[in-house]
Design an enzyme around this catalytic site. Structure first.
Site, PDB file in Angstrom:
ATOM      1  N   ASP A 144       0.855  -1.207   0.000  1.00 20.40           N
ATOM      2  CA  ASP A 144       0.000   0.000   0.000  1.00 20.40           C
ATOM      3  C   ASP A 144       0.884   1.247   0.000  1.00 20.40           C
ATOM      4  OD1 ASP A 144      -2.060  -1.801   0.149  1.00 20.40           O
ATOM      5  OD2 ASP A 144      -2.453  -1.522   2.270  1.00 20.40           O
ATOM      6  N   ASP A 180       4.356  -0.737  -8.898  1.00 17.06           N
ATOM      7  CA  ASP A 180       4.236   0.127 -10.085  1.00 17.06           C
ATOM      8  C   ASP A 180       4.131   1.583  -9.648  1.00 17.06           C
ATOM      9  OD1 ASP A 180       1.692  -0.049  -8.904  1.00 17.06           O
ATOM     10  OD2 ASP A 180       0.715   0.470 -10.793  1.00 17.06           O
ATOM     11  N   THR A 219       2.901 -11.210  -9.513  1.00 18.22           N
ATOM     12  CA  THR A 219       1.879 -11.198  -8.469  1.00 18.22           C
ATOM     13  C   THR A 219       0.545 -10.844  -9.129  1.00 18.22           C
ATOM     14  OG1 THR A 219       1.812  -8.857  -7.819  1.00 18.22           O
ATOM     15  CG2 THR A 219       3.672 -10.151  -7.007  1.00 18.22           C
ATOM     16  N   GLU A 220      -0.520 -10.944  -8.341  1.00 17.73           N
ATOM     17  CA  GLU A 220      -1.838 -10.603  -8.877  1.00 17.73           C
ATOM     18  C   GLU A 220      -1.876  -9.131  -9.333  1.00 17.73           C
ATOM     19  OE1 GLU A 220      -4.909 -11.108  -5.973  1.00 17.73           O
ATOM     20  OE2 GLU A 220      -6.463 -11.135  -7.498  1.00 17.73           O
TER      21      GLU A 220
END
Ligand code: SAM
Length: 239
Positions: A144, A180, A219-220
Site C-alpha cells: 500500500d 508500479d 503477483t496478482e
C-alpha cells in the site's frame, strides 16, 4: 485499493485451516518444526490472495514460505485458493474443485509436504513472531503506497519497518520489493540508502530488464497493472 470486506465466516475458516498458523508467537525460533522439511524460510508481507507465494513455493520446493496478510477476508481467499490447488494437484474431480472455489465448505486436507503457510497478522508484530536471523528472505509486492506524507511511517519500506526486518533477517538475507508506484519506489530507494542498507539491484522497468526479469513470478497486482501498461519497478537490497 479495493479490499474484500466482511466475508461472513472467513475468521472461522482461517481459525480451522491447517494452512493458517494460529498463535504464531509460539513458533518464534522454531518455524522449521512446522514444515515437513527443515529448509530456508522466506516470507512475503502483505501477500493478498497468495498467488505469488504459492507459485514461489511450487517453483522452489527446497524452501519454506510464510505469507503474511492482515485482513481475514483477503486471507480467506488465499485459503480457498490453496485448497483448490491441492485438490487439482491430487487429481480431484474438477466438478468438486469448482464447488469448493464457489465457497461450499467441505474443506480438503493440506498435503503433508506443503511448504507454505499463512499468518493473519500485521507486519508490526514481526519481531514477536520471528526470532533474530530466522528469516532467509523477505518479499514485498505492491505494498500500500500511503501517499500522504503524515502516513509515510506506515509504508512497508519506511525506516520503521526496515528496522524490524533487519532484526529477523539472517546473514546474507535479501529484501525484494516490486511496485508500479513510482513515488513509493523512489521513497523506498531513499529509505534503504538512509538506513545504510546495501542496494544490490534495481530497475524502473522490470519487464524490459532481461537480467532482473529472469524467472520473475508475477503477483496478482503485477498482472493487473502491467496489463494496463504500467511499468513495474523492482529493487533488491540487504541490511
Ligand atoms: N502482494 C499482493 C500482490 O502483489 O498482488 C497484494 C498487494 S495489496 C495492494 C497489499 C496487501 O498488503 C493487502 O492485502 C493488505 O491488506 C496487505 N497489507 C498492507 N499492510 C500490511 C501490514 N502492515 N501487515 C500485513 N499485511 C499488510
Amino acid at each position: 485499493m479495493s479490499r474484500l470486506r466482511n466475508i461472513p465466516g472467513s475468521a472461522e475458516v482461517i481459525q480451522a485451516s491447517e494452512y493458517c498458523i494460529q498463535d504464531p508467537e509460539r513458533c518464534r525460533g522454531r518455524w522449521q518444526e512446522i514444515f515437513q522439511k527443515k529448509q530456508p524460510l522466506f516470507i512475503e508481507i502483505g501477500m493478498g490472495k497468495g498467488h505469488f507465494l504459492m507459485d514461489m513455493a511450487e517453483a522452489f520446493p527446497e524452501r519454506n514460505y510464510i505469507g503474511i496478510e492482515r485482513y481475514d477476508s483477503v486471507l480467506f481467499r488465499a485459503v480457498q485458493k490453496a485448497e483448490v490447488r491441492a485438490m487439482i494437484r491430487s487429481g480431484s474431480d474438477p466438478d468438486k474443485v469448482h464447488v469448493l472455489s464457489a465457497g461450499v465448505q467441505e474443506r480438503p486436507e493440506m498435503p503433508a509436504d506443503c511448504n507454505f503457510r499463512f499468518l493473519r497478522m500485521d507486519a508490526q508484530q514481526l519481531p514477536q513472531v520471528f526470532a533474530e536471523h530466522e528469516v532467509d528472505g523477505i518479499y514485498l509486492n505492491f505494498s500500500d503506497p500511503w501517499p500522504k506524507e503524515r502516513h509515510a511511517g506506515r509504508r512497508l519500506t519506511s525506516a520503521n519497518f526496515l528496522k524490524l526486518y533487519e532484526k529477523i533477517m539472517a546473514e546474507g538475507a535479501k529484501l525484494e520489493f516490486k511496485t508500479d508506484n513510482r513515488p513509493l519506489f523512489e521513497f523506498s530507494l531513499e529509505e534503504i540508502k538512509n538506513q545504510g542498507w546495501e542496494l544490490l539491484q534495481y530497475t524502473f522497468d522490470l519487464h524490459h530488464d532481461t537480467s532482473m526479469n529472469q524467472g520473475n513470478i508475477m503477483t496478482e497486482y503485477e498482472k493487473k497493472f502491467s496489463a494496463r501498461g504500467n511499468r513495474i519497478c523492482k529493487l533488491i537490497a540487504r541490511p
